[in-house]
Each structure stands twice: as structure tokens, then as C-alpha cells.
Design an enzyme around this catalytic site. Structure first.
Site: not given
Ligand SMILES: *[C@@H]1O[C@H](CO)[C@@H](O)[C@H](O)[C@H]1NC(C)=O
Ligand SMILES: *[C@@H]1O[C@H](CO)[C@@H](O)[C@H](O)[C@H]1NC(C)=O
Ligand SMILES: *[C@@H]1O[C@H](CO)[C@@H](O)[C@H](O)[C@H]1NC(C)=O
Ligand SMILES: *[C@@H]1O[C@H](CO)[C@@H](O)[C@H](O)[C@H]1NC(C)=O
Ligand SMILES: *[C@@H]1O[C@H](CO)[C@@H](O)[C@H](O)[C@H]1NC(C)=O
Length: 370
Positions: A140, A208, A247, A252, A258, A261-262
Site C-alpha cells: 500500500e 482523482r 485509458y 488513488n 506508486y 498495474e494501472k
């Protein structure tokens, strides 16, 4: 899920095939709380090189065999077969176990941060064997990290998405000398897509959300995910991404390194990521400048939207965003939520097999929150 023993040819085909072959449970794309890079998929051949580049030392003493690595708890109870390390990443240079009766013999013990109780009562026993190293596993971001007092000077190695961790976890692009001629930009029938599942403002999503609220006034965004009650079956993840020109890779919370995968998903699928996260320079440590669009490249959401609309009309300009694929190859990551920790644990396995040095972690939180 099967192995892709494909060549680098037909990469997208492989991706789609993999996605199709993957079995049938539901996916909750919670692209959210965790940075978590639900790990990569299927480039076993490649991934071993990825890891090897950082830690190219030979085994200290091959005769002693593979180090025994004890996984103290299953993170979030997401179990997997330890043989997945071989299957997905071609890693099998340690012996992984979850059998606590082997504690006294374990060379390394992986302890997952979020499963440590406040009173530390569920930590492995002390004193630890003098040769044994404890590995702090946490994926995290600082925004979503609870401080558990007493861990500051307890560990020997950190295992995190951070590049300055002792064991950094990440899918990397792989270089190839031979130009990759096979990549074809997938057919597009959507302009901008976003999969979002976590909308809990305690996790730092306000920025965001603010961005999106403004941005979506100027351009159409196709939404998926739990937060929008439009579930996307995980078998559709890569094909859906591939069908979008852009995309939204919106983290977050904003922290150094950080992003996982996004951004990896769209790059692997053949889509241009629009990233919101740490500064562009940080992304450029891992991805070529011309492979993604950063929201900070624009003075406001409107100009970003205008730019995307312009690229939508200008094929040639859009195609420039894929030039990097000639000599760099992304690897799809594992996409099931229950696969979230596989890459990290396999990476640790590979690292400890190559590095047996003495090490202590001091002031864990000073480092993590700095
Ligand atoms: C997900 O996709 C697979 C393969 O197409 C299908 O068999 C399965 O039923 C789907 N799951 C859900 C929940 O729709
Ligand atoms: C670890 O934490 C998860 C999520 O909080 C919980 O579901 C699981 O039972 C915990 N596992 C152990 C062994 O404590
Ligand atoms: C949001 O997260 C907080 C802290 O983890 C939790 O207490 C709360 O229940 C969550 N809210 C929702 C709507 O999930
Ligand atoms: C997320 O929460 C914000 C604020 O509560 C709300 O405006 C927005 O519509 C929510 N988004 C989704 C997808 O539910
Ligand atoms: C591991 O770290 C602990 C705590 O700092 C230290 O006491 C121990 O000697 C270290 N052991 C190894 C093998 O690195």
C-alpha cells in the site's frame, strides 16, 4: 491460466488468449486501495531477466541449496500455489513454504504488514535464529498505511513497490535489440476508458475524483468497475483496455513510485495511458516519455481533453505513442485480486536466493513516510 510459451510475436494475441483461457471467477477490479500491482502475467522467460538485472550475483554457495523462505501469513488470505513463481516468472531458486513448523530452519520469513496485530502477538517467535532474516511485505501507499508501533527496527529487508526498497517489486519493460515488428495497434471502438472500483475517500481518491468530474465535462469516458456498478469480468480486462484509445491510469493517492498495474495494463494492451500520480519524471524512470500522457502536462482538464480529441482525429500523431514498442516489450500483469501478492513473493524468493548479506532495517516508518 496457462503459460505463454509464445515468442514475442503476436504479443497481443497472446494477451488476449491468456485472458480468454483464464478460468471463470468474477473479478472485482478494485483498482484502488492497493498499489498492489496484481502482478504480471505470463512472460516467464522475460521476467527472470527483469529480476536478474538488479541482482546479478551468483548464488553465494550453490552447494547449500535453495534458501528456505517461510511465508508467515497469506496476505489478505489470498492463497496461491508456490509453483506459480516458476509458472509465471520462471523463478524457482528458493523453497517457499507456509509451514510454520519449519520456522527454526527458515532462512527468511516474509511478514505481511497489514496482518500484523496491534499488540504484535502474531509475529513470528523471538529470538529468531541468528541467520534468519525477516522481510517486511507491504504494497500500500503511505496514505493507506497504518503505523503499527514496534516494527521500526525489527526487520532485515523491505519488500515494496518502492524502488529504494531492499526488494523492489515491479513489472519492467524489456528491451530487445531486434526490432519487434509484430506489434499492431489494436482496433479501437472507444475513446477514453476508466475502470474504477474504489471510491472511498479515506483512501485518498478525492484528487482523482475532482480531476474526473472536470475532465468528463469535455470528453466522453466509458466507465467500468465496482464504483460504477458495471463489473468487468477479468477475462475482458485486456480486450477491453485494448479497445480504448486512452485509458485513465489515475492513482488513488500520489506517492513516489506508486504506480503499477494501472499503467502497466494499458501499455501491455496497446492503449495510451493518461496518468495521474507522482511527477512525470518519476514515471520516466520506468516508462519512456512518449509512451504515456501525464495530466500535469496540461494546465487544466479541459486542455487535456482537447488534446485527446485532437489525437483522436490525427491517426499519425496518435501512432507516435507506440513507437517505443519497436524496442521495448511490456508484460501483462496478473489480474485477479487473489493474485495480488504473487509477484512480490516470487520477487522476494529470487532476491534472497541471490543475496545472503547481513542487513538491518532501521526506522522503518521514517523511511516509508519520508
Ligand atoms: C467471466 O467470463 C467467463 C469466460 O467468458 C465466463 O465463463 C464467466 O461466466 C464470466 N463470469 C461472470 C461472473 O460473468
Ligand atoms: C489477514 O487480514 C485479512 C484482512 O484483514 C483477514 O481477512 C485475514 O483473516 C487475516 N489473516 C490472518 C492470518 O490473520
Ligand atoms: C471507507 O474506508 C474506511 C476506512 O477503511 C471504512 O471504515 C469505511 O467503512 C469505508 N467506507 C465504505 C463506504 O466502504
Ligand atoms: C465517488 O464519490 C464522490 C463523492 O462522494 C461522488 O461525487 C462520485 O460520484 C462517486 N463516484 C462514484 C463512481 O460513485
Ligand atoms: C536482522 O535484523 C535484526 C533486527 O535489526 C537483527 O537483530 C539481526 O541480527 C538481523 N539478522 C540478519 C541475519 O540480518
Amino acid at each position: 491460466m496457462s503459460n505463454a510459451n509464445g515468442t514475442s510475436l503476436l504479443r497481443l494475441g497472446v494477451i488476449l488468449l491468456m485472458a480468454g483461457v483464464i478460468s471463470l471467477s468474477v473479478v472485482f477490479f478494485w483498482f484502488s486501495l492497493s498499489n498492489n500491482c496484481p502482478s504480471p502475467v505470463f512472460r516467464p522467460d522475460r521476467y527472470s531477466q527483469i529480476i536478474a538485472d538488479k541482482s546479478s550475483r551468483p548464488l553465494a554457495n550453490k552447494a547449500e541449496g535453495k534458501p528456505l523462505v517461510l511465508l508467515w501469513v497469506w496476505p489478505q488470505d489470498y492463497r496461491f500455489e508456490f509453483s506459480d513463481c516458476k509458472r509465471f516468472f520462471n523463478i524457482d531458486n528458493c523453497q517457499l513454504t507456509d509451514d510454520r513448523s519449519l520456522y527454526n530452519d527458515a532462512d527468511d520469513v516474509i511478514v505481511y504488514h497489514r496482518n500484523i496485530s496491534k499488540d504484535l502477538s502474531n509475529l513470528p517467535p523471538s529470538p529468531r535464529p541468528p541467520f534468519q532474516r525477516w522481510i517486511w511485505l507491504h504494497l500500500e501507499s503511505p496514505t493507506n498505511t497504518k503505523i503499527i508501533p514496534g516494527l521500526e527496527n525489527l526487520f532485515n529487508l523491505t519488500l515494496s513497490y518502492r524502488q529504494d526498497a531492499d526488494i523492489p517489486v515491479r513489472m519492467r519493460l524489456i528491451t530487445s535489440k531486434e526490432p519487434n515488428k509484430d506489434f499492431v495497434i489494436p482496433k479501437k471502438d472507444k475513446l477514453v476508458c476508466w475502470i474504477v472500483s474504489n471510491n472511498n475517500s479515506t483512501t485518498g481518491v478525492d484528487r482523482r475524483n475532482d480531476f474526473f468530474k472536470e475532465f468528463s465535462k469535455y470528453i466522453q469516458v466509458t466507465l467500468f468497475g465496482k464504483a460504477y456498478a458495471r463489473f468487468l469480468n477479468y477475462t475482458d480486462y485486456y480486450p477491453t483496455l485494448a479497445s480504448c484509445k486512452f485509458y485513465l491510469a489515475l492513482e488513488n493517492s500520489v506517492h513516489k513510485d506508486y504506480f503499477m498495474e494501472k499503467i502497466n495494463g494499458p501499455l501491455a494492451a496497446g492503449t495510451v495511458p493518461v496518468v495521474l500520480g507522482p511527477p512525470r519524471r518519476n514515471y520516466e524512470n520506468y516508462y519512456p516519455a512518449e509512451s504515456f500522457i501525464h495530466v500535469d502536462d496540461f494546465p487544466d482538464e479541459r486542455s487535456l481533453a482537447m488534446y485527446l480529441l485532437q489525437l483522436d482525429r490525427d491517426e499519425n500523431a496518435y501512432h507516435q505513442y507506440f513507437n517505443w514498442r519497436k524496442h521495448l516489450t511490456p508484460s501483462p500483469h496478473l489480474i485477479l485480486q487473489t493474485q495480488e501478492f504473487i509477484l512480490a513473493i516470487c520477487t522476494a524468493c529470487d532476491h534472497v536466493a541471490r543475496h545472503r548479506e547481513y542487513k538491518e532495517v532501521h526506522d522503518l516508518y521514517d523511511w516509508y513516510f519520508r
